[in-house]
Design a protein around this motif. Structure first.
Motif, short mmCIF file in Angstrom:
data_model
loop_
_atom_site.label_atom_id
_atom_site.label_comp_id
_atom_site.label_asym_id
_atom_site.label_seq_id
_atom_site.Cartn_x
_atom_site.Cartn_y
_atom_site.Cartn_z
N PHE A 68 25.84 -8.52 10.11
CA PHE A 68 24.42 -8.63 9.79
C PHE A 68 24.16 -9.97 9.09
O PHE A 68 24.99 -10.46 8.33
N GLU A 69 23.00 -10.54 9.35
CA GLU A 69 22.63 -11.81 8.72
C GLU A 69 22.38 -11.65 7.22
O GLU A 69 22.57 -12.58 6.45
N SER A 70 21.93 -10.46 6.82
CA SER A 70 21.62 -10.23 5.41
C SER A 70 21.77 -8.75 5.11
O SER A 70 21.84 -7.91 6.02
N PHE A 71 21.79 -8.43 3.82
CA PHE A 71 21.85 -7.04 3.39
C PHE A 71 20.59 -6.30 3.83
O PHE A 71 20.63 -5.12 4.19
N ASP A 72 19.45 -7.01 3.84
CA ASP A 72 18.20 -6.38 4.26
C ASP A 72 18.27 -5.96 5.73
O ASP A 72 17.76 -4.89 6.10
N GLU A 73 18.89 -6.77 6.57
CA GLU A 73 19.03 -6.41 7.99
C GLU A 73 19.89 -5.16 8.15
O GLU A 73 19.64 -4.32 9.01
N GLU A 74 20.91 -5.06 7.32
CA GLU A 74 21.78 -3.87 7.35
C GLU A 74 20.97 -2.62 7.00
O GLU A 74 21.07 -1.59 7.68
N ASN A 75 20.16 -2.71 5.95
CA ASN A 75 19.33 -1.58 5.54
C ASN A 75 18.27 -1.25 6.59
O ASN A 75 17.92 -0.09 6.80
N THR A 76 17.76 -2.29 7.25
CA THR A 76 16.75 -2.10 8.29
C THR A 76 17.31 -1.30 9.46
O THR A 76 16.68 -0.37 9.96
N GLU A 77 18.52 -1.65 9.88
CA GLU A 77 19.15 -0.93 11.00
C GLU A 77 19.46 0.52 10.62
O GLU A 77 19.25 1.44 11.42
N THR A 78 19.93 0.73 9.41
CA THR A 78 20.18 2.11 8.95
C THR A 78 18.89 2.91 8.95
O THR A 78 18.86 4.07 9.39
N SER A 79 17.81 2.31 8.50
CA SER A 79 16.51 2.99 8.46
C SER A 79 16.02 3.31 9.87
O SER A 79 15.45 4.39 10.12
N ARG A 80 16.24 2.40 10.79
CA ARG A 80 15.84 2.64 12.19
C ARG A 80 16.57 3.85 12.76
O ARG A 80 15.98 4.70 13.44
N LEU A 81 17.86 3.95 12.46
CA LEU A 81 18.65 5.08 12.95
C LEU A 81 18.13 6.40 12.39
O LEU A 81 18.12 7.42 13.09
N VAL A 82 17.69 6.39 11.14
CA VAL A 82 17.14 7.61 10.53
C VAL A 82 15.91 8.08 11.29
O VAL A 82 15.79 9.25 11.67
N VAL A 83 14.99 7.16 11.55
CA VAL A 83 13.71 7.52 12.17
C VAL A 83 13.87 7.85 13.65
O VAL A 83 13.39 8.87 14.14
N GLU A 84 14.58 6.99 14.37
CA GLU A 84 14.64 7.13 15.83
C GLU A 84 15.69 8.13 16.30
O GLU A 84 15.43 8.91 17.22
#
Length: 411
Positions: free
Chosen positions: A221-237
């Motif tokens: 991941f480019e940043s910690f925020d991108e890591e959290n973003t992908e985890t959040s996407r998995l939760v929703v989708e």
């Protein structure tokens, strides 16, 4: 009216703090208050780092899908009301006061911890607002955390696992992971962040209670925020199956996390954080602020490492960290600074200490004493000692400011 509201709010907070005890009767209080916990669809977010960010992103995504959402997070930066939100809007102070008085009128003198009281306030407020979904961020750990109360948990998120609160959770990653795994409920879907390290512990617990596991297996991941973003996407989708997550919602960030502050927000930070010693504010342009000011609450080695990584990747140059250190932290959390200096000789890192007048924070005297007691890398110790000397000089002379040319301030 505003002054009266603020006065009532302060009275309310003082009452909560004065009644706070280590002994906790959270579940008894829920029953006394008649809170029906099965009325909410719960998303429970735990982990060492990143859990507030994931909770906020998931909440924003659910709202974008037309759902009514309650959000409980901790800690706060400026106001206690930041911890309780509906549709990402903070609870009004008047409602906070009203609900607090109601809770104490029901539970009386029953011992209850500060954190649990705020959680009770949120649940009463969420009930009043008839929210459909509640996103809960755990406090410390998971298994024994007050947020681990809800049987109707649809998704459990473990954002990451690292060394933190070891006096409570255990000295090893295995012990810490077992505590976090205690949040996994029967029939829920578990989403694991890419830095959980002990996936087998979570998988075993999920198998035991009949829960499904989804992993964020993406790397680099480019940043910690991108890591959290992908985890959040998995939760929703994938975990909840609610459809495609809104890109704008996934990109949102809590203000208490890493953020470039505007000129107006810098003024707020200066007024709140630097009120005791205004000359600690670095100056480099006509606004009296650096070209970028970042607000973060990194509180362990991993979080400091991630903060530095993001800062130097985006900005480069020099960094000035203006820090306040709580009593339950040691100076060893700054050891990661050394690796970033070694990677690029053109970088410089400076530490300045905020001599905060608060019983929960270390004083300059505490910092001085800790320098010889804590296991520090020699270069980290040099940075910390130099910062202490400069801070003392500034505090004693109240000079006109510290001048830097191209730095980023990490507050």
């Amino acid at each position: 009216m505003v002054d009266e509201e603020d006065s009532e709010f302060k009275r309310c907070i003082n009452r909560i703090l004065s009644k706070s005890t280590k002994q906790d009767n959270f579940l008894k209080c829920i029953n006394l208050l008649g809170i029906k916990t099965d009325q909410f669809n719960i998303i429970h977010v735990s982990g060492t780092n990143g859990k507030s960010s994931v909770a906020f992103k998931v909440s924003k995504c659910l709202i974008s899908l037309g759902l009514k959402v309650g959000l409980f997070t901790s800690p706060h930066i400026f106001e206690y009301t930041e911890r309780v939100r509906v549709q990402c809007v903070q609870i009004p102070k008047r409602d906070f006061v009203r609900i607090t008085d109601y809770i104490f009128s029901v539970v009386g003198d029953m011992p209850i911890h500060f954190f649990s009281t705020i959680l009770l306030i949120s649940l009463v407020y969420f009930t009043e607002k008839k929210v459909e979904w509640v996103v809960l961020e755990s406090g410390i750990g998971g298994l024994l955390d007050p947020t681990n109360f809800a049987p109707n948990t649809k998704a459990v998120v473990i954002s990451s696992i690292g060394y933190d609160h070891m006096e409570i959770l255990g000295k090893t990653l295995d012990e810490i992971a077992l505590q976090k795994a205690g949040t996994i409920k029967r029939g829920s879907v578990v989403v694991l962040g890419p830095n959980c390290h002990k996936d087998e512990i979570f998988e075993n617990k999920a198998r035991e209670v009949g829960a499904k596991v989804i992993k964020n297996n993406k790397k680099d991941f480019e940043s910690f925020d991108e890591e959290n973003t992908e985890t959040s996407r998995l939760v929703v989708e994938e975990a909840l199956g609610l459809g495609v997550a809104n890109i704008s919602a996934l990109s949102s960030r809590l203000k208490m996390r890493m953020k470039i502050l505007s000129k107006q927000e810098c003024e707020v930070v200066k007024n709140h954080v630097f009120s005791k010693y205004p000359s600690l504010v670095p100056k480099s342009n006509e606004y009296g602020i650096p070209k970028a000011v970042v607000l973060d609450i990194a509180h362990n080695n991993t979080a400091i490492n991630r903060l530095c990584s993001d800062l130097f990747k985006v900005y480069g140059g020099n960094a000035v960290f203006c820090v306040a250190i709580s009593l339950n932290r040691t100076l060893s959390i700054f050891n990661p600074l050394v690796s970033f200096l070694n990677k690029d000789s053109r970088r410089s890192i400076e530490i300045l200490y905020l001599d905060v007048d608060h019983s929960y924070c270390r004083t300059l005297k505490d910092v001085d004493s800790d320098l010889d007691k804590v296991d520090l890398h020699p270069d980290a110790k040099k940075i910390l000692k130099s910062g202490l000397d400069k801070t003392r000089l500034i505090c004693s002379t109240e000079s006109s400011g510290i001048n830097y040319s191209n730095e980023v301030s990490g507050i």
